[in-house]
Motif scaffolding. Structure first.
Motif, PDB file in Angstrom:
ATOM      1  N   ALA A 105      -5.347  -2.507 -20.610  1.00  0.00           N
ATOM      2  CA  ALA A 105      -6.225  -3.623 -20.988  1.00  0.00           C
ATOM      3  C   ALA A 105      -7.229  -3.939 -19.875  1.00  0.00           C
ATOM      4  N   GLN A 106      -8.399  -4.367 -20.288  1.00  0.00           N
ATOM      5  CA  GLN A 106      -9.459  -4.730 -19.343  1.00  0.00           C
ATOM      6  C   GLN A 106      -9.161  -6.074 -18.692  1.00  0.00           C
ATOM      7  N   LYS A 107      -9.473  -6.180 -17.413  1.00  0.00           N
ATOM      8  CA  LYS A 107      -9.286  -7.432 -16.679  1.00  0.00           C
ATOM      9  C   LYS A 107     -10.179  -8.514 -17.295  1.00  0.00           C
ATOM     10  N   VAL A 108      -9.645  -9.709 -17.386  1.00  0.00           N
ATOM     11  CA  VAL A 108     -10.383 -10.857 -17.919  1.00  0.00           C
ATOM     12  C   VAL A 108     -11.258 -11.431 -16.802  1.00  0.00           C
ATOM     13  N   THR A 109     -12.496 -11.762 -17.137  1.00  0.00           N
ATOM     14  CA  THR A 109     -13.410 -12.351 -16.155  1.00  0.00           C
ATOM     15  C   THR A 109     -13.526 -13.859 -16.385  1.00  0.00           C
ATOM     16  N   PHE A 110     -13.989 -14.542 -15.350  1.00  0.00           N
ATOM     17  CA  PHE A 110     -14.118 -16.000 -15.391  1.00  0.00           C
ATOM     18  C   PHE A 110     -15.560 -16.394 -15.151  1.00  0.00           C
ATOM     19  N   PRO A 111     -16.002 -17.539 -15.695  1.00  0.00           N
ATOM     20  CA  PRO A 111     -15.202 -18.460 -16.503  1.00  0.00           C
ATOM     21  C   PRO A 111     -14.788 -17.797 -17.819  1.00  0.00           C
ATOM     22  N   LEU A 112     -13.664 -18.253 -18.351  1.00  0.00           N
ATOM     23  CA  LEU A 112     -13.163 -17.710 -19.608  1.00  0.00           C
ATOM     24  C   LEU A 112     -14.192 -17.902 -20.712  1.00  0.00           C
ATOM     25  N   ALA A 114      -6.463  -8.251 -20.609  1.00  0.00           N
ATOM     26  CA  ALA A 114      -5.223  -8.508 -19.875  1.00  0.00           C
ATOM     27  C   ALA A 114      -4.803  -9.968 -19.987  1.00  0.00           C
ATOM     28  N   MET A 115      -4.228 -10.282 -21.124  1.00  0.00           N
ATOM     29  CA  MET A 115      -3.773 -11.641 -21.395  1.00  0.00           C
ATOM     30  C   MET A 115      -2.536 -11.568 -22.285  1.00  0.00           C
ATOM     31  N   ALA A 116      -1.536 -12.382 -21.964  1.00  0.00           N
ATOM     32  CA  ALA A 116      -0.317 -12.415 -22.767  1.00  0.00           C
ATOM     33  C   ALA A 116       0.240 -13.831 -22.782  1.00  0.00           C
ATOM     34  N   SER A 117       0.723 -14.248 -23.940  1.00  0.00           N
ATOM     35  CA  SER A 117       1.372 -15.555 -24.074  1.00  0.00           C
ATOM     36  C   SER A 117       2.870 -15.347 -24.218  1.00  0.00           C
ATOM     37  N   ILE A 119      -2.917 -14.615 -17.489  1.00  0.00           N
ATOM     38  CA  ILE A 119      -4.182 -13.889 -17.510  1.00  0.00           C
ATOM     39  C   ILE A 119      -4.195 -12.949 -16.303  1.00  0.00           C
ATOM     40  N   ASN A 120      -4.509 -11.685 -16.553  1.00  0.00           N
ATOM     41  CA  ASN A 120      -4.526 -10.650 -15.507  1.00  0.00           C
ATOM     42  C   ASN A 120      -3.218 -10.583 -14.724  1.00  0.00           C
ATOM     43  N   PRO A 121      -2.066 -10.626 -15.409  1.00  0.00           N
ATOM     44  CA  PRO A 121      -0.796 -10.634 -14.673  1.00  0.00           C
ATOM     45  C   PRO A 121      -0.469  -9.272 -14.059  1.00  0.00           C
ATOM     46  N   VAL A 122       0.099  -9.341 -12.860  1.00  0.00           N
ATOM     47  CA  VAL A 122       0.553  -8.140 -12.157  1.00  0.00           C
ATOM     48  C   VAL A 122       1.890  -8.471 -11.509  1.00  0.00           C
ATOM     49  N   GLN A 164       8.041  -8.869 -18.352  1.00  0.00           N
ATOM     50  CA  GLN A 164       7.880  -7.431 -18.095  1.00  0.00           C
ATOM     51  C   GLN A 164       7.480  -6.696 -19.371  1.00  0.00           C
ATOM     52  N   HIS A 165       8.079  -7.067 -20.491  1.00  0.00           N
ATOM     53  CA  HIS A 165       7.742  -6.468 -21.785  1.00  0.00           C
ATOM     54  C   HIS A 165       6.257  -6.687 -22.099  1.00  0.00           C
ATOM     55  N   GLU A 166       5.780  -7.920 -21.897  1.00  0.00           N
ATOM     56  CA  GLU A 166       4.378  -8.231 -22.217  1.00  0.00           C
ATOM     57  C   GLU A 166       3.411  -7.558 -21.240  1.00  0.00           C
ATOM     58  N   ILE A 167       3.753  -7.530 -19.965  1.00  0.00           N
ATOM     59  CA  ILE A 167       2.892  -6.861 -18.985  1.00  0.00           C
ATOM     60  C   ILE A 167       2.838  -5.360 -19.277  1.00  0.00           C
ATOM     61  N   ASP A 168       3.951  -4.791 -19.745  1.00  0.00           N
ATOM     62  CA  ASP A 168       3.925  -3.381 -20.167  1.00  0.00           C
ATOM     63  C   ASP A 168       2.861  -3.156 -21.240  1.00  0.00           C
ATOM     64  N   HIS A 169       2.762  -4.090 -22.190  1.00  0.00           N
ATOM     65  CA  HIS A 169       1.736  -3.961 -23.241  1.00  0.00           C
ATOM     66  C   HIS A 169       0.337  -3.868 -22.637  1.00  0.00           C
ATOM     67  N   LEU A 170       0.100  -4.610 -21.569  1.00  0.00           N
ATOM     68  CA  LEU A 170      -1.222  -4.628 -20.949  1.00  0.00           C
ATOM     69  C   LEU A 170      -1.519  -3.333 -20.198  1.00  0.00           C
TER      70      LEU A 170
END
Length: 186
Positions: free
Chosen positions: A19-26, A71-74, A93-96, A155-161
């Protein structure tokens, strides 16, 4: 409101892309995406709304699962001992994952995924403790330390990203084999 027909299914190439990194402002679109993903989780965990709209219950939803390669997951993680209590409710947002324990954990019943329609048996080894760096809605870097079930969900959601699905981590030749010292969460 997202329905099951809006969930991207296994086989769609977006699930295998980084997934592409999210830029700010959102952007307005990314704010709406975050709201819509959380709304799905809240509604899917409500027995009345879940049944009314035919939603599979979920504890996490990553943007690629609704066709958006960002790169966003809820996550909306109930407490396993007291299901009426919430252990974690947030959008990352942009989790690592910046650190993780060597202690392995897994869900005893295995993992499932809204994007994978069939059950895939097997232990999914995960780190029991993780530290995540992520951006909040204002673009400020935050750190989150998790262990156990909330750590597994994230970890499951970050894997998706990163283009991975849970079954990629299952031992193909021996799906029910896991390290003897692993913590199994029932």
């Amino acid at each position: 409101m997202y329905l099951m027909d809006d969930i991207t299914r296994d086989g769609n190439p977006v699930l295998r892309k980084v997934a592409q990194k999210v830029t700010f402002p959102l952007s307005k679109e990314n704010k709406q995406l975050a709201d819509d993903m959380m709304e799905y989780l809240v509604n899917s965990q409500d027995p009345v709304l879940g049944q009314k709209y035919g939603l599979r219950a979920g504890v996490g939803l990553a943007a690629p699962q609704v066709g958006e390669s960002v790169a966003m997951a809820s996550v909306l993680v109930p407490n396993l001992e007291e299901p009426d209590q919430i252990d974690l409710k947030m959008t990352l947002i942009n989790p690592v994952i910046v650190s993780q324990s060597v202690q392995v954990t897994a869900l005893g019943e295995g993992e499932g995924c809204l994007s994978v329609d069939e059950d895939v048996a097997g232990y999914v080894p995960r780190a029991n403790k993780i530290t995540i760096k992520y951006d909040d809605f204002d673009g400020n870097s935050q750190t989150l330390k998790l262990k156990g079930y909330p750590a597994i969900v994230c970890q499951h959601e970050i894997d998706h990203l990163n283009g991975y699905l849970f079954y990629d981590k299952i031992n193909k030749s021996q799906p029910m084999k896991i390290d003897d010292s692993a913590i199994i969460i029932e």
